[in-house]
Write an enzyme that holds these catalytic residues in place. Structure first.
Site, PDB file in Angstrom:
ATOM      1  N   GLU A   1      -1.908   6.735   8.252  1.00 11.02           N
ATOM      2  CA  GLU A   1      -2.254   7.235   7.171  1.00 11.02           C
ATOM      3  C   GLU A   1      -3.534   8.495   8.417  1.00 11.02           C
ATOM      4  O   GLU A   1      -3.805   7.878   9.154  1.00 11.02           O
ATOM      5  CB  GLU A   1      -3.807   6.801   5.886  1.00 11.02           C
ATOM      6  CG  GLU A   1      -4.137   5.779   6.867  1.00 11.02           C
ATOM      7  CD  GLU A   1      -4.638   4.960   5.465  1.00 11.02           C
ATOM      8  OE1 GLU A   1      -4.262   5.295   4.469  1.00 11.02           O
ATOM      9  OE2 GLU A   1      -6.263   4.857   5.295  1.00 11.02           O
TER      10      GLU A   1
ATOM     11  N   LYS B   1       0.887  -0.485   0.565  1.00 14.30           N
ATOM     12  CA  LYS B   1       0.216  -0.185   0.004  1.00 14.30           C
ATOM     13  C   LYS B   1       0.870   1.175   0.085  1.00 14.30           C
ATOM     14  O   LYS B   1       0.537   2.528  -0.510  1.00 14.30           O
ATOM     15  CB  LYS B   1      -1.245  -0.045   1.162  1.00 14.30           C
ATOM     16  CG  LYS B   1      -1.963  -1.721   0.915  1.00 14.30           C
ATOM     17  CD  LYS B   1      -2.672  -0.884   2.313  1.00 14.30           C
ATOM     18  CE  LYS B   1      -3.790  -2.191   2.349  1.00 14.30           C
ATOM     19  NZ  LYS B   1      -3.477  -4.014   2.123  1.00 14.30           N
TER      20      LYS B   1
ATOM     21  N   HIS C   1     -12.876  -3.170  11.102  1.00 19.42           N
ATOM     22  CA  HIS C   1     -12.497  -2.548   9.921  1.00 19.42           C
ATOM     23  C   HIS C   1     -13.296  -3.556   8.597  1.00 19.42           C
ATOM     24  O   HIS C   1     -12.152  -3.502   7.401  1.00 19.42           O
ATOM     25  CB  HIS C   1     -10.754  -2.851   9.886  1.00 19.42           C
ATOM     26  CG  HIS C   1     -10.988  -1.361  10.919  1.00 19.42           C
ATOM     27  ND1 HIS C   1     -11.421   0.169  10.930  1.00 19.42           N
ATOM     28  CD2 HIS C   1      -9.928  -1.936  12.129  1.00 19.42           C
ATOM     29  CE1 HIS C   1     -10.706   0.365  12.092  1.00 19.42           C
ATOM     30  NE2 HIS C   1     -10.207  -0.364  12.623  1.00 19.42           N
TER      31      HIS C   1
ATOM     32  N   ARG D   1      -8.503  -8.793  -7.782  1.00 16.76           N
ATOM     33  CA  ARG D   1      -8.780  -9.705  -7.629  1.00 16.76           C
ATOM     34  C   ARG D   1     -10.435  -8.830  -7.555  1.00 16.76           C
ATOM     35  O   ARG D   1     -10.638  -7.776  -7.310  1.00 16.76           O
ATOM     36  CB  ARG D   1      -8.306  -9.951  -6.190  1.00 16.76           C
ATOM     37  CG  ARG D   1      -8.447  -9.111  -5.156  1.00 16.76           C
ATOM     38  CD  ARG D   1      -8.316 -10.138  -3.987  1.00 16.76           C
ATOM     39  NE  ARG D   1      -8.398  -8.855  -2.739  1.00 16.76           N
ATOM     40  CZ  ARG D   1      -9.641  -8.885  -2.224  1.00 16.76           C
ATOM     41  NH1 ARG D   1     -10.837  -8.817  -2.611  1.00 16.76           N
ATOM     42  NH2 ARG D   1      -9.092  -8.393  -0.855  1.00 16.76           N
TER      43      ARG D   1
END
Length: 636
Positions: free
Chosen positions: A189, A116, A224, A281
């Site tokens: 982040e 990421k 999450h 995917r």
């Protein structure tokens, strides 16, 4: 042309891919661990190959075994599904090196999006907006979200609200990421608790065509992990939708993408969008896109892998679709995943099991389990995905909530009541979506009280006989039954059935009673309960809610006194790490150890201030429910 496909996965996604393969006349090969030997995806495949063992690390995550299985069975292509090795560039490379067709994006694209942190740098260079924080965050940057660079699904994520919490959160996220993905890289982040999770479905071929196949909202999440998803994403301005689609297309072109993929974004309340990641995917929530477009995304994946070109434009989006994920969870125990036998999964009105939406309204059920399946501790606790589509969002939400409320789910506890409450909540229906929705709103069980269901259970035991069951000195005495509810509370029900009717419950009239069905009338309303028994457990499907009761013996046996301060395993799992040693002074809430079960990590904490006198387990040890893990002796 592809003639035989090995699906390097299990459960629902393996069955989903097999269905399309059968429609295309393509042979199918399943792989399975030992616990999955009799799983539906194994029974439905033309050929199955055993992967010895039970843990994912030794089975579904073994690239060498998967490639060998494909070669030994004559498969000429591999579909990775989602999860496991679906976004592993080394696996994709190994498949191609063996001369097999990889039904997925180019290895280089997977590698580019695999980290990421690297993906964000690449997207920023391509003009895609990204979120970032300084290398040395300050209080002004709070709150932060610590994330695993190599994974998803909520693994390796921690919210940090105080700078003092950051070192511990980084260490915990690294440990969890290393265990889940074999890579302990993490990053930070900004955490935007009121942001929306919006994603764009992409398809790209080898001839330069990139499709944007609509968008989805996946904001309703817990820990999450997505719970409810829908397409198209509601309430977006045309300008914002255009910007999302533009950014997603730029992301795909920047890495030479091919196949099906998803660009995920965080949308702020002010209407700004920020790139989060790209999933190289098929997504779990792909059915909602299929239902509103009529496409079969797996079919298109296969055709693209065979070299076919996409038409110039995708079909338009029509109507609205919403998906709810049914999980085996215990709402009374902080939604911990549960194991056990799924005796029955029945959803009235399901018209399409795997196919795409071909009518204006319908229900679709995608599941990796069937009646009688054992829900074990090794894999994701998802039982099924139920999808509803209709001409409007309100109609789809109503259809899905009603279908869930009428479903018969007999086995481990589930999150069904939470899903129904969310779908019927005024804020959800108004489109007021954000990732903190479930935490913000009170979605507790507002079903009927237990009084009538327990009376129905007791009456069903009598089977309609007007005579007392069991020996009595005084036949005029009431029948007594004892039950334990799902929340652990124990209740006693007293009643008498005479030739004049039900006695002991003023205002309640018995209409009909059988072993499998009881109808009562109370306050002018009729309540009918369908009753199923599995040993001492009774499942009652009633007009307002489903109730699970455990019948208790008439004369309960004395229970052994628990060890003071004992911490017992709440579920079967594997000890992933420990954070204290015998003799340590601990405080209430301090983490002592972590258990991994069903793809989630669960913290076991000290119940009180005291001394850790015993630690009975070690890292890597597997435990069963009720296993003594540790003992904390209170200071007093």
């Amino acid at each position: 042309m592809i003639t035989s496909v090995l699906v390097a996965n299990r459960g629902e996604i393996a069955r989903r891919v097999f269905r399309t393969c059968r429609d295309l006349g393509i042979g199918t090969v399943a792989v399975h661990s030992d616990p999955d030997a009799d799983a539906p995806h194994v029974r439905e495949a033309d050929t199955a190959v055993r992967l010895p063992g039970s843990a994912p690390a030794g089975t579904y995550l073994r690239a060498d075994l998967l490639v060998a299985a494909a070669l030994s069975t004559g498969a000429d292509a591999v579909h990775p599904g989602y999860g496991f090795l679906s976004e592993n560039a080394e696996f994709a490379s190994a498949v191609q090196a063996a001369g097999l067709t990889w039904i997925g994006p180019p290895v280089e694209a997977i590698a580019a999006m695999g980290s990421k942190t690297g993906a964000k740098r690449l997207m920023a260079a391509a003009g895609v907006p990204v979120l970032s924080v300084p290398a040395e965050p300050t209080a002004a940057d709070l709150p932060l979200l610590v994330k695993a660079a190599a994974g998803g699904g909520g693994r390796g994520m921690r919210i940090v609200r105080e700078l003092a919490e950051l070192p511990g959160a980084l260490a915990a996220a690294r440990a969890e990421a290393a265990g889940a993905f074999g890579d302990d890289e993490v990053f930070c982040e900004p955490y935007l608790p009121n942001g929306r999770h919006v994603e764009v479905q992409l398809l790209a071929d080898a001839h330069g065509t990139v499709w944007v196949v609509g968008d989805r909202d996946c904001s309703l999440q817990r820990r999450h992990q997505k719970v409810i998803e829908e397409a198209p994403a509601p309430g977006l301005s045309e300008a914002l939708r255009t910007e999302l689609h533009r950014a997603a297309t730029a992301a795909a072109r920047a890495i030479g993408y091919r196949g099906a993929g998803t660009a995920e974004f965080l949308v702020t309340p002010e209407g700004r969008c920020w790139f989060l990641e790209m999933n190289t995917r098929l997504q779990v929530e792909h059915p909602v896109t299929e239902c509103v477009t009529g496409l079969d995304l797996v079919d298109l994946q296969i055709r693209i892998a065979e070299g076919e070109a996409l038409p110039a434009e995708p079909p338009p989006v029509r109507g609205h679709a919403i998906e709810a994920r049914l999980y085996a969870e215990d709402p009374e125990q902080d939604w911990q995943p549960r194991t056990g036998t799924l005796h029955l999964l029945e959803v009235p009105g399901v018209s399409v099991e795997f196919g795409t939406g071909v009518r204006d309204t319908g229900l679709r059920l995608d599941s990796g389990v069937t009646d009688g399946a054992e829900i074990g501790p090794h894999y994701d606790p998802m039982l099924a995905k139920l999808i509803a589509w209709a001409p409007s969002r309100a109609a789809a939400a109503r259809l899905l909530a009603t279908a869930l409320s009428r479903a018969r789910i007999h086995g481990p506890g589930s999150n069904r009541a939470l899903l129904v409450a969310a779908l019927r909540h005024p804020a959800f229906l108004a489109g007021e979506l954000h990732t903190g929705f479930l935490a913000e709103h009170d979605l507790g069980d507002k079903g009927e009280s237990l009084a009538l269901p327990m009376l129905a259970a007791a009456l069903s035991e009598a089977g309609g006989s007007p005579f007392p069951q069991g020996w009595r000195n005084l036949p005029s005495q009431p029948e007594i039954r004892r039950y334990r509810a799902a929340d652990g509370t124990e209740h006693e029900v007293r009643h008498r059935l005479t030739r004049d009717g039900l006695q002991g419950h003023p205002g309640v009239e018995l209409v009909e009673t059988r072993r499998d069905l009881v109808t009562l009338r109370a306050e002018g309303r009729t309540h009918t309960y369908r009753i199923a028994r599995y040993g001492s457990t009774l499942h009652l499907d009633g007009p307002a809610a489903a109730v699970t009761l455990t019948a208790l013996p008439r004369l309960p046996e004395p229970q052994a006194e628990p060890t003071p301060g004992a911490l017992l395993a709440p579920m079967p799992g594997t000890v992933t790490r420990t954070a204290a040693a015998p003799g340590d002074h601990v405080t209430a809430g301090q983490p002592l150890l972590w258990l991994e079960a069903m793809k989630m990590e669960h913290r076991v904490s000290a119940p009180t201030d005291g001394v850790l006198t015993e630690l009975r387990v070690a890292t890597g040890q597997q435990v069963e429910p009720g296993t003594l893990l540790a003992v904390v002796r209170p200071h007093d």
